[in-house]
Design an enzyme around this catalytic site. Sequence first.
Site, PDB file in Angstrom:
ATOM      1  N   LEU A  20       0.816  -1.217   0.000  1.00 35.20           N
ATOM      2  CA  LEU A  20       0.000   0.000   0.000  1.00 35.20           C
ATOM      3  C   LEU A  20       0.854   1.274   0.000  1.00 35.20           C
ATOM      4  O   LEU A  20       0.704   2.143  -0.858  1.00 35.20           O
ATOM      5  CB  LEU A  20      -0.891  -0.038   1.242  1.00 35.20           C
ATOM      6  N   LYS A  68       4.962   2.207  16.541  1.00 32.57           N
ATOM      7  CA  LYS A  68       4.713   3.645  16.679  1.00 32.57           C
ATOM      8  C   LYS A  68       5.135   4.213  18.047  1.00 32.57           C
ATOM      9  O   LYS A  68       5.468   5.383  18.150  1.00 32.57           O
ATOM     10  CB  LYS A  68       3.240   3.965  16.425  1.00 32.57           C
ATOM     11  N   ASN A  89       4.542   8.367  13.842  1.00 27.79           N
ATOM     12  CA  ASN A  89       4.343   7.581  12.606  1.00 27.79           C
ATOM     13  C   ASN A  89       5.172   8.124  11.454  1.00 27.79           C
ATOM     14  O   ASN A  89       5.045   7.646  10.331  1.00 27.79           O
ATOM     15  CB  ASN A  89       2.854   7.502  12.230  1.00 27.79           C
ATOM     16  N   GLY A 127     -12.803   4.213  20.850  1.00 27.69           N
ATOM     17  CA  GLY A 127     -11.431   3.716  20.821  1.00 27.69           C
ATOM     18  C   GLY A 127     -10.544   4.560  21.720  1.00 27.69           C
ATOM     19  O   GLY A 127     -10.859   5.729  21.995  1.00 27.69           O
ATOM     20  N   GLY A 130      -3.655   4.105  19.874  1.00 31.87           N
ATOM     21  CA  GLY A 130      -2.806   5.133  19.270  1.00 31.87           C
ATOM     22  C   GLY A 130      -3.566   6.028  18.305  1.00 31.87           C
ATOM     23  O   GLY A 130      -3.438   7.256  18.347  1.00 31.87           O
ATOM     24  N   GLU A 154     -10.855   1.898  31.411  1.00 35.28           N
ATOM     25  CA  GLU A 154      -9.760   2.627  32.067  1.00 35.28           C
ATOM     26  C   GLU A 154      -8.976   3.475  31.063  1.00 35.28           C
ATOM     27  O   GLU A 154      -8.579   4.604  31.352  1.00 35.28           O
ATOM     28  CB  GLU A 154      -8.811   1.648  32.783  1.00 35.28           C
ATOM     29  N   ILE A 214     -11.894   4.752  10.678  1.00 36.72           N
ATOM     30  CA  ILE A 214     -10.460   4.801  10.347  1.00 36.72           C
ATOM     31  C   ILE A 214     -10.033   3.547   9.590  1.00 36.72           C
ATOM     32  O   ILE A 214      -8.968   3.504   9.008  1.00 36.72           O
ATOM     33  CB  ILE A 214      -9.550   4.980  11.588  1.00 36.72           C
ATOM     34  N   GLY A 237     -11.942   5.429   5.731  1.00 37.98           N
ATOM     35  CA  GLY A 237     -10.607   5.541   6.325  1.00 37.98           C
ATOM     36  C   GLY A 237      -9.504   5.878   5.346  1.00 37.98           C
ATOM     37  O   GLY A 237      -8.490   6.468   5.731  1.00 37.98           O
TER      38      GLY A 237
HETATM   39  P1  ATR Z   1      -4.100   1.667  17.038  1.00 36.27           P
HETATM   40  O1  ATR Z   1      -2.723   2.219  17.280  1.00 36.27           O
HETATM   41  O2  ATR Z   1      -4.336   1.275  15.605  1.00 36.27           O
HETATM   42  O3  ATR Z   1      -5.172   2.561  17.556  1.00 36.27           O
HETATM   43  P2  ATR Z   1      -4.257  -0.020  19.358  1.00 36.27           P
HETATM   44  O4  ATR Z   1      -3.466   0.985  20.110  1.00 36.27           O
HETATM   45  O5  ATR Z   1      -3.941  -1.445  19.533  1.00 36.27           O
HETATM   46  O6  ATR Z   1      -4.153   0.267  17.806  1.00 36.27           O
HETATM   47  O7  ATR Z   1      -5.815   0.242  19.667  1.00 36.27           O
HETATM   48  C1  ATR Z   1      -6.811  -0.561  19.148  1.00 36.27           C
HETATM   49  C2  ATR Z   1      -8.182  -0.025  19.574  1.00 36.27           C
HETATM   50  O8  ATR Z   1      -9.165  -0.935  19.073  1.00 36.27           O
HETATM   51  C3  ATR Z   1      -8.390   0.029  21.085  1.00 36.27           C
HETATM   52  O9  ATR Z   1      -9.298   1.071  21.393  1.00 36.27           O
HETATM   53  C4  ATR Z   1      -9.007  -1.330  21.365  1.00 36.27           C
HETATM   54  O10 ATR Z   1      -9.771  -1.416  22.562  1.00 36.27           O
HETATM   55  P3  ATR Z   1      -9.051  -1.820  23.955  1.00 36.27           P
HETATM   56  O11 ATR Z   1      -8.384  -0.580  24.430  1.00 36.27           O
HETATM   57  O12 ATR Z   1     -10.155  -2.257  24.820  1.00 36.27           O
HETATM   58  O13 ATR Z   1      -8.074  -2.918  23.613  1.00 36.27           O
HETATM   59  C5  ATR Z   1      -9.920  -1.457  20.182  1.00 36.27           C
HETATM   60  N1  ATR Z   1     -10.294  -2.851  19.940  1.00 36.27           N
HETATM   61  C6  ATR Z   1      -9.525  -3.820  19.426  1.00 36.27           C
HETATM   62  N2  ATR Z   1     -10.214  -4.992  19.353  1.00 36.27           N
HETATM   63  C7  ATR Z   1     -11.459  -4.732  19.849  1.00 36.27           C
HETATM   64  C8  ATR Z   1     -12.647  -5.509  20.047  1.00 36.27           C
HETATM   65  N3  ATR Z   1     -12.699  -6.811  19.701  1.00 36.27           N
HETATM   66  N4  ATR Z   1     -13.724  -4.900  20.562  1.00 36.27           N
HETATM   67  C9  ATR Z   1     -13.698  -3.592  20.897  1.00 36.27           C
HETATM   68  N5  ATR Z   1     -12.621  -2.815  20.744  1.00 36.27           N
HETATM   69  C10 ATR Z   1     -11.511  -3.350  20.223  1.00 36.27           C
END
Ligand code: ATR
Length: 271
Positions: A20, A68, A89, A127, A130, A154, A214, A237
């Site tokens: 990509l 990151k 990034n 969410g 990051g 939290e 996104i 996204g």
């Molecule tokens: P990024 O940098 O791409 O944001 P990340 O820091 O791993 O990646 O964050 C992923 C986000 O997707 C988080 O908000 C995560 O929720 P948690 O903080 O509870 O882990 C969310 N996420 C990932 N899988 C999920 C799921 N099955 N249901 C709900 N939220 C999810």
Amino acid sequence: MQIDNETRILGSIAGNQSNLGTTMHNAVYEAMGLNCVYLALNVKNVKNAVEGLRALNFRGSAVSMPHKQGVMKYLNEINPIAKKIGAVNTILNENGILTGYNSDWTGAIDALKEKTNLENKKVALIGAGGAARAIAYGLKKSKSKVVIFNRTVEKAKELAKEFDLEFGGNIENFKKIQDYDILINATSIGFYPQSNKSIIEKDQLKENKIVMDIVFKPLETLLLRYAKSKNCITIPGYRMLIYQALFQIKLWTNKKAPFEVMEKALLTVLK
Ligand code: ATR
């Protein structure tokens, strides 16, 4: 593309590469007649990768999952915004001094601004990872009123406190809010190959709102399909992906890259 001894090298540090980034970036360099090449680097040891950028005089690099945060301690400087977001990034190399930046926040804001102004808009942000942190920063700066929801409450609570935003609770709690203007999915839910998932169910979406995802693969996620069926304006996204890359190119080359060229190249890969 002509490669010679003047060619500036850009990298992409990621754990799991796709074509990509190389497609998007190199198409633009070619169209602009820039003597640059963008290479996908599969990186396990981020410390060594950063030393490699310095040693081989790369002009810069993109940084993707899962590096990151991890990359930050190996850079000479971190731009204050990237520090506040807590993720880098983009790396710029100026005479061996490597500085970390974040272009996700500005990518998201540019994509939103195609469809709406943001001041005083009520935004439900789902969410707290990051990407969500970068978007939360951008929305705060744009004077939006943000409510944060996340599976792990939290993390949402912490993020809300840090950026002085409202804490909404877990994703179930989203159902209870009535009055948002913009909904943003900043989680990875719905990403290919799990394209049959949506973070919010159709019956929880309100009519005539703005919904941004996104997730850029598939181009139209299930969430966006639900949103369209509710007469919402949708922002896929890939638009954020392009805008954040344009910011990187400006940083590395000091040139404004054409959105349409990058869009065309990216859509050939994503379609
Ligand atoms: P990024 O940098 O791409 O944001 P990340 O820091 O791993 O990646 O964050 C992923 C986000 O997707 C988080 O908000 C995560 O929720 P948690 O903080 O509870 O882990 C969310 N996420 C990932 N899988 C999920 C799921 N099955 N249901 C709900 N939220 C999810």
